[in-house]
Design an enzyme around this catalytic site. Structure first.
Site, PDB file in Angstrom:
ATOM      1  N   TYR A   1      37.080  38.585  49.321  1.00 24.28           N
ATOM      2  CA  TYR A   1      36.480  39.551  48.394  1.00 24.28           C
ATOM      3  C   TYR A   1      36.762  40.984  48.860  1.00 24.28           C
ATOM      4  CZ  TYR A   1      32.616  41.670  45.675  1.00 24.28           C
ATOM      5  OH  TYR A   1      31.844  42.419  44.826  1.00 24.28           O
TER       6      TYR A   1
ATOM      7  N   ASP B   1      34.527  38.368  27.182  1.00 21.15           N
ATOM      8  CA  ASP B   1      34.233  37.499  28.329  1.00 21.15           C
ATOM      9  C   ASP B   1      35.022  36.212  28.137  1.00 21.15           C
ATOM     10  OD1 ASP B   1      31.727  37.636  30.563  1.00 21.15           O
ATOM     11  OD2 ASP B   1      32.596  35.655  30.251  1.00 21.15           O
ATOM     12  N   ILE B   2      35.114  35.425  29.190  1.00 19.66           N
ATOM     13  CA  ILE B   2      35.866  34.165  29.112  1.00 19.66           C
ATOM     14  C   ILE B   2      35.090  33.103  28.328  1.00 19.66           C
ATOM     15  CG2 ILE B   2      34.999  33.177  31.289  1.00 19.66           C
ATOM     16  CD1 ILE B   2      38.035  32.419  31.827  1.00 19.66           C
ATOM     17  N   ARG B   3      33.780  33.357  28.142  1.00 20.95           N
ATOM     18  CA  ARG B   3      32.943  32.384  27.428  1.00 20.95           C
ATOM     19  C   ARG B   3      32.058  33.112  26.427  1.00 20.95           C
ATOM     20  NH1 ARG B   3      27.890  32.829  31.023  1.00 20.95           N
ATOM     21  NH2 ARG B   3      28.523  34.759  31.948  1.00 20.95           N
TER      22      ARG B   3
ATOM     23  N   LYS C   1      38.847  43.960  47.164  1.00 16.38           N
ATOM     24  CA  LYS C   1      38.236  45.256  46.827  1.00 16.38           C
ATOM     25  C   LYS C   1      39.041  46.418  47.405  1.00 16.38           C
ATOM     26  CE  LYS C   1      34.863  44.012  44.173  1.00 16.38           C
ATOM     27  NZ  LYS C   1      35.067  44.208  42.720  1.00 16.38           N
TER      28      LYS C   1
ATOM     29  N   GLY D   1      34.338  40.900  31.365  1.00 18.32           N
ATOM     30  CA  GLY D   1      33.224  40.320  32.118  1.00 18.32           C
ATOM     31  C   GLY D   1      31.877  40.764  31.568  1.00 18.32           C
TER      32      GLY D   1
ATOM     33  N   LEU E   1      29.500  39.327  30.051  1.00 21.28           N
ATOM     34  CA  LEU E   1      28.315  38.472  30.141  1.00 21.28           C
ATOM     35  C   LEU E   1      27.874  38.266  31.586  1.00 21.28           C
ATOM     36  CD1 LEU E   1      29.235  35.854  27.387  1.00 21.28           C
ATOM     37  CD2 LEU E   1      27.924  37.964  27.188  1.00 21.28           C
ATOM     38  N   GLY E   2      28.490  38.995  32.513  1.00 22.09           N
ATOM     39  CA  GLY E   2      28.082  38.930  33.912  1.00 22.09           C
ATOM     40  C   GLY E   2      26.837  39.763  34.169  1.00 22.09           C
ATOM     41  N   GLN E   3      26.485  39.895  35.443  1.00 18.55           N
ATOM     42  CA  GLN E   3      25.231  40.571  35.789  1.00 18.55           C
ATOM     43  C   GLN E   3      25.234  42.029  35.327  1.00 18.55           C
ATOM     44  OE1 GLN E   3      24.465  41.514  39.874  1.00 18.55           O
ATOM     45  NE2 GLN E   3      22.249  41.494  39.626  1.00 18.55           N
TER      46      GLN E   3
HETATM   47  N1  SER Z   1      26.860  41.816  45.435  1.00 17.44           N
HETATM   48  C1  SER Z   1      28.187  41.526  45.886  1.00 17.44           C
HETATM   49  C2  SER Z   1      28.246  40.259  46.638  1.00 17.44           C
HETATM   50  O1  SER Z   1      27.294  39.952  47.306  1.00 17.44           O
HETATM   51  C3  SER Z   1      28.680  42.630  46.765  1.00 17.44           C
HETATM   52  O2  SER Z   1      29.456  43.477  46.056  1.00 17.44           O
HETATM   53  O3  SER Z   1      29.244  39.612  46.612  1.00 17.44           O
END
Ligand code: SER
Length: 315
Positions: free
Chosen positions: A141, A34-36, A145, A8, A10-12
């Protein structure tokens, strides 16, 4: 950490973590995946490979090929997207994690993956949320987690994999934008303030959530991974935070620098419900005591830096 594989990338988080780790550990020692391929600095400046984290064989082969000793597993869907596509979230978030943990087990790698304030739920104490407390999240989510925290602890106790993690709050940065999160408003507000001097918030006034500026988040990952393992009583995952605010408070801080700035509200029921189920503020004492976590940026200092960097970026 001598040779590090990042998923991941290229993510934040990855977009900045890869660059920072390359400057510390050496360009060729940080393998971005990354996937892209978005043609960015992360792709061009050092080793980069396309990797879909649900492809266990490819992940293992890449880790073996580059002889990595550390895996930083960042690829995941965030909370709002996961709520829209729960099955995809389960398959990607849990499937990716178990593949990454298996690779770490087989190749004897140190391991980091982020958990989140999303690992808490409505029955968790909302203020100064303790490190060890009730975790019964009501979002997909959050289910991912908590399961992930347990799975990482399991790989440590059962197989001796050196797994470590933090529960990140909302992360704010000016390099790569987040996508599909509940705390994203706290990033968007700065972009809109610089571009249009107004922002319509999908999170209601009075909704407090923990937040952190990206430089502190990157330091937290590196400091935890470099920490003496004999000092760690916890592993997956440590509460960390730098600030807690509601939308009207970040707006007031921005107004100090852009007096014309105005905030209005158009609440999104899905993301508001997610935010309501999360803590107002979490307690980071265990992280401070066990590996010296500290944050440099509060709301005031972060706002000055964000506005300055975004003005440069957007003009
Ligand atoms: N920033 C994340 C979200 O809002 C929380 O881990 O999904």
């Amino acid at each position: 950490m001598k040779k590090i594989l990042v998923t991941g990338s290229l993510g934040q988080i990855g977009s900045e973590l890869v660059t920072k780790m390359r400057s510390i550990y050496g360009t060729d020692h940080v393998i971005a995946t990354d996937i892209r391929d978005n043609g960015s600095e992360v792709v061009k400046a050092g080793p980069f490979e396309i990797l879909d984290v649900t492809d266990a064989t490819k992940m293992y082969n890449l880790a073996k090929k580059y002889e990595v000793d550390t895996i930083i597993h960042l690829a995941a869907l965030l909370s709002a997207t996961a709520e829209k596509k729960p099955l995809l979230a389960w398959n990607l978030n849990m499937g990716g994690l178990v593949n990454a943990l298996e690779t770490a087990r087989e190749l004897n790698c140190q391991f980091f993956t982020p958990s989140s304030i999303g690992a808490f739920g409505p029955s968790t104490p909302k203020d100064n949320t303790p490190q060890d407390t009730i975790q019964r999240p009501t979002t997909m989510y959050g289910v991912n987690k908590v399961s992930g925290e347990l799975l990482c602890d399991y790989y440590f106790t059962k197989f001796g994999v050196d797994t470590r993690g933090v529960r990140f709050p909302g992360l704010i940065s000016y390099v790569a934008e987040p996508g599909g999160g509940t705390t994203d408003y706290a990033v968007e507000i700065y972009y809109e303030a610089v571009k249009n001097k107004r922002f319509t918030s999908y999170i209601d006034k009075g909704t407090y959530m923990d937040m952190m500026y990206m430089p502190d988040a990157l330091n937290a990952i590196i400091d935890l991974m470099e920490a003496d393992s004999t000092k760690l009583k916890h592993r997956n995952a440590f509460n960390i935070t730098a600030m807690s605010f509601a939308p009207e408070e970040i707006a007031a801080e921005i107004k100090k620098h852009i007096p014309e700035f105005e905030i209005s509200y158009n609440v999104d029921p899905v993301r508001q419900a997610i935010a309501n189920s999360w803590p107002n503020s979490i307690d980071a004492t265990a992280a401070k005591e066990e590996w010296g976590f500290k944050a440099e940026y509060n709301l005031e200092k972060m706002t000055i830096d964000m506005l300055e960097k975004l003005k440069r970026k957007l003009n």
